[in-house]
Write an enzyme that holds these catalytic residues in place. Structure first.
Site, PDB file in Angstrom:
ATOM      1  N   ASP A 184     -35.599  45.449 -14.207  1.00 53.14           N
ATOM      2  CA  ASP A 184     -36.137  44.299 -14.839  1.00 53.14           C
ATOM      3  C   ASP A 184     -34.447  44.204 -15.841  1.00 53.14           C
ATOM      4  O   ASP A 184     -33.769  45.588 -16.273  1.00 53.14           O
ATOM      5  CB  ASP A 184     -37.311  44.699 -16.375  1.00 53.14           C
ATOM      6  CG  ASP A 184     -37.529  46.241 -16.248  1.00 53.14           C
ATOM      7  OD1 ASP A 184     -37.101  47.310 -15.564  1.00 53.14           O
ATOM      8  OD2 ASP A 184     -38.088  46.280 -17.685  1.00 53.14           O
ATOM      9  N   GLU A 185     -34.539  43.790 -16.169  1.00 53.54           N
ATOM     10  CA  GLU A 185     -33.502  43.801 -17.813  1.00 53.54           C
ATOM     11  C   GLU A 185     -32.484  44.198 -17.690  1.00 53.54           C
ATOM     12  O   GLU A 185     -31.778  45.137 -18.639  1.00 53.54           O
ATOM     13  CB  GLU A 185     -34.329  44.455 -19.509  1.00 53.54           C
ATOM     14  CG  GLU A 185     -35.634  43.733 -19.843  1.00 53.54           C
ATOM     15  CD  GLU A 185     -35.692  44.808 -20.735  1.00 53.54           C
ATOM     16  OE1 GLU A 185     -36.323  44.115 -21.420  1.00 53.54           O
ATOM     17  OE2 GLU A 185     -36.560  45.571 -20.847  1.00 53.54           O
ATOM     18  N   VAL A 186     -31.980  43.618 -16.977  1.00 52.81           N
ATOM     19  CA  VAL A 186     -30.492  44.379 -16.657  1.00 52.81           C
ATOM     20  C   VAL A 186     -28.940  43.853 -17.199  1.00 52.81           C
ATOM     21  O   VAL A 186     -28.987  42.689 -17.396  1.00 52.81           O
ATOM     22  CB  VAL A 186     -29.822  43.924 -14.875  1.00 52.81           C
ATOM     23  CG1 VAL A 186     -28.382  44.597 -14.614  1.00 52.81           C
ATOM     24  CG2 VAL A 186     -30.756  44.465 -14.477  1.00 52.81           C
TER      25      VAL A 186
END
Ligand SMILES: *[C@@H]1O[C@H](CO)[C@@H](O)[C@H](O)[C@H]1NC(C)=O
Ligand SMILES: *[C@@H]1O[C@H](CO)[C@@H](O)[C@H](O)[C@H]1NC(C)=O
Ligand SMILES: *[C@@H]1O[C@H](CO)[C@@H](O)[C@H](O)[C@H]1NC(C)=O
Length: 547
Positions: free
Chosen positions: A343-345
């Site tokens: 997630d959330e790269v």
């Protein structure tokens, strides 16, 4: 004129608040401004539950659990635990004392029920729960006999938990249980709770107490978000520098192999799976401290600026490291599934790095960095696949179009979850909902009602799509919790999610659930969990304050 007018307004406000108080009075019991809890009613509500007014006394002197068919370590451990849950911490000592002929002669109290017999069909010695576990059971209390039967030991454990919840103290102080017939199984197979042990360290002692609380609510997956940007408390055997450099305190705030094994074993004995999450390629700052050359160097103009971004997929050391690391993870955590995050790269650092830019060109990715993330995940997924494990991933991995195994479980956590669940299940993936249950987001008042009324199958889709919903998870991210407050903040708010994931769909009216939730909270307090008040004013009945 003006002052008269304002008096009128003030007068009508008073009238309104008086009406409000009056209506509260009529909504609540008799003359008390609080809700009266139930007595001996289970949480979560079973699928099929019939009870009568016929009370049986429980004979504390002779009370025992007996196994009808297959015996195993899990049952034997549960019997000790559940006797204590009924009769209190010194149950075993009292039990031994009461069993002595002299004592029985002197004090024997007549009781209707002296035995709970448990019948399990499949062998269970040393076994682990899984996504495919059969958790169904039936329980009957009738004619002074108690019988629990289940195909697998996991159902028997939940049957024992339910039985313990049916027992309450009568007005005269005796342990009683009403005649009851229950046939029960969960609505969803995956009922998870996420703890984050990176933002703040949580001691093993607290993790174990939380597993006890989970079992009291029939939650069956501990999603251990064990590392993140802020710290790396997992002590790796192959790469000890990860926690030596990456934990807050390598002496005291790490999980040694012994700690991890203790958590897994404690969970197994309670029918709970431990799914470890090692989130990458983002959320990995703490990895970089102990594993040089794993993270991307961020550039400012021509030069590295000393800061680091996500894992660097272009280095020839990255995937060999991940292969060795996850081989260890697969040998330490027995569950079929590993959570890989994803997630959330953030792409800013990748965009600044000239080597990464060259790689993007070589791969013909243009400026689409989601493709680079897809490349990283694909390589990681192939590694996990070669270890013969399945994986759970956050929704971004699918959103970015990585090719994943058909048995992949996709965890939906963002807003707009209805459309996402519709999309993911249309592609044929199993899915879990987390969006509704971020219990770390707190507000004043009874917020449990919003958790309680969120139905994970309430999206547009065919029956086949709905059947791909494995369940859900509540999350307690760690920015504002540690050992001092995590249990109170979780419980009994998490109980609301537990009932949503276990009980039939139409058991969903908060006002009806409330007296049972209060009883559940009081029971949890009696059993050692510091569950906070969530339903407004009131108190636990005296019999729930003392075992
Ligand atoms: C149990 O029996 C008592 C006595 O008849 C009755 O008042 C109570 O409502 C019953 N409770 C349940 C949960 O059936
Ligand atoms: C990785 O690349 C470096 C040069 O960039 C090279 O010296 C090294 O031998 C390579 N290692 C492997 C395992 O291929
Ligand atoms: C379901 O589909 C209907 C009709 O297309 C639409 O109006 C509604 O917003 C959709 N609901 C959700 C939860 O996506």
């Amino acid at each position: 004129m003006t002052s008269n007018f304002s008096k009128m307004v003030e007068g009508s406000r008073k009238m309104v608040s008086l009406l409000f108080v009056l209506s509260l009075f009529s909504a609540l019991s008799a003359a008390k401004l609080s809700v009266t809890p139930t007595k001996g009613v289970p949480w979560p509500m079973p699928m099929d539950y019939k009870t009568t007014g016929k009370q049986n006394t429980v004979d504390a002197a002779s009370f025992r659990f007996t196994t009808r068919s297959v015996e195993c370590d899990i049952l034997l451990d549960a019997y000790v635990r559940y006797r204590e849950a009924i009769f209190g911490r010194n149950a075993d000592r009292f039990h031994a004392m009461r069993q002595s002929p002299k004592f029985v002669q002197m004090f024997s109290q007549e009781g209707d029920i002296g035995e709970v017999s448990v019948d399990v069909s499949k062998p269970c010695q040393g076994s682990y729960p899984s996504l495919e576990s059969d958790e169904s059971y039936s329980l009957s209390v009738a004619n002074g006999q108690v019988m629990i039967s289940a195909q697998e030991v996991w159902g028997a454990l939940w049957g024992l938990e339910t039985f313990v919840q049916l027992v309450y103290k009568s007005d005269t102080g005796e342990y009683v249980v009403n005649d009851t017939i229950i046939s029960d199984k969960p609505r969803f197979a995956h009922r998870g709770l996420l703890l984050d042990t990176s933002r703040h360290f949580l001691s093993t002692r607290i993790l174990l107490r939380n597993l006890d609380a989970m079992a009291q609510n029939k939650l069956n997956v501990f999603h251990w978000h064990i590392v993140d940007d802020q710290s790396f408390p997992y002590e790796s055997m192959a790469f000890p520098e990860l926690s030596n450099k990456g934990s807050y305190f390598p002496e005291s705030q790490v999980y040694t192999p012994t700690d991890v094994a203790e958590v897994i074993e404690f969970a197994r004995l309670r029918g709970i799976r431990v799914v470890a999450e090692f989130d990458s390629p983002g959320h990995t700052q703490s990895w970089g401290l102990g594993q040089k050359g794993f993270l991307t160097e961020c550039y400012s103009g021509e030069k590295p600026d000393g800061s680091y971004g996500p894992a660097d997929p272009t280095l020839n050391t990255t995937f060999p490291f991940l292969k060795q690391f996850f081989a260890e993870v697969a040998s330490v955590f027995p569950d079929q599934y590993i959570h890989l995050g994803g997630d959330e790269v953030s792409f800013t650092c990748w965009q600044s790095n000239p080597v990464i830019k060259d790689f993007m060109q070589k791969m013909s990715y243009g400026t689409n960095y989601a493709k680079l993330e897809g490349y990283y995940m694909q390589n990681l997924l192939d590694i996990i696949n070669s270890l013969k494990r399945g994986y759970i991933i956050w929704q971004e991995v699918i959103d970015n179009g990585a090719k994943v195994r058909p048995d992949t479980v996709v965890e939906v956590w963002k807003g707009g979850w209805e459309e996402e669940m519709e999309k993911v299940t249309k592609q044929g993936y199993k899915t879990l909902l987390a969006s509704c249950w971020y219990l770390n987001d707190i507000s004043y008042g009874s917020d449990w009602t919003t958790y309680y009324t969120c139905d994970p199958q309430k999206f547009n889709g065919t029956d086949a799509q709905k059947a791909l919903v494995m369940g859900g998870e509540l999350a307690m991210w760690g920015e504002y919790v540690d050992d001092t407050n995590v249990l109170s903040r979780l419980w009994p708010r998490a109980s609301a999610v537990a009932e949503r994931l276990w009980s039939p769909k139409d058991v969903n009216f908060p006002l009806v659930a409330q007296p049972r939730l209060i009883e559940q909270r009081c029971r949890m307090i009696r059993r050692g969990i510091p569950a906070e008040p969530v339903t407004g004013p009131g108190t636990c009945p005296v019999e729930y304050r003392e075992p």
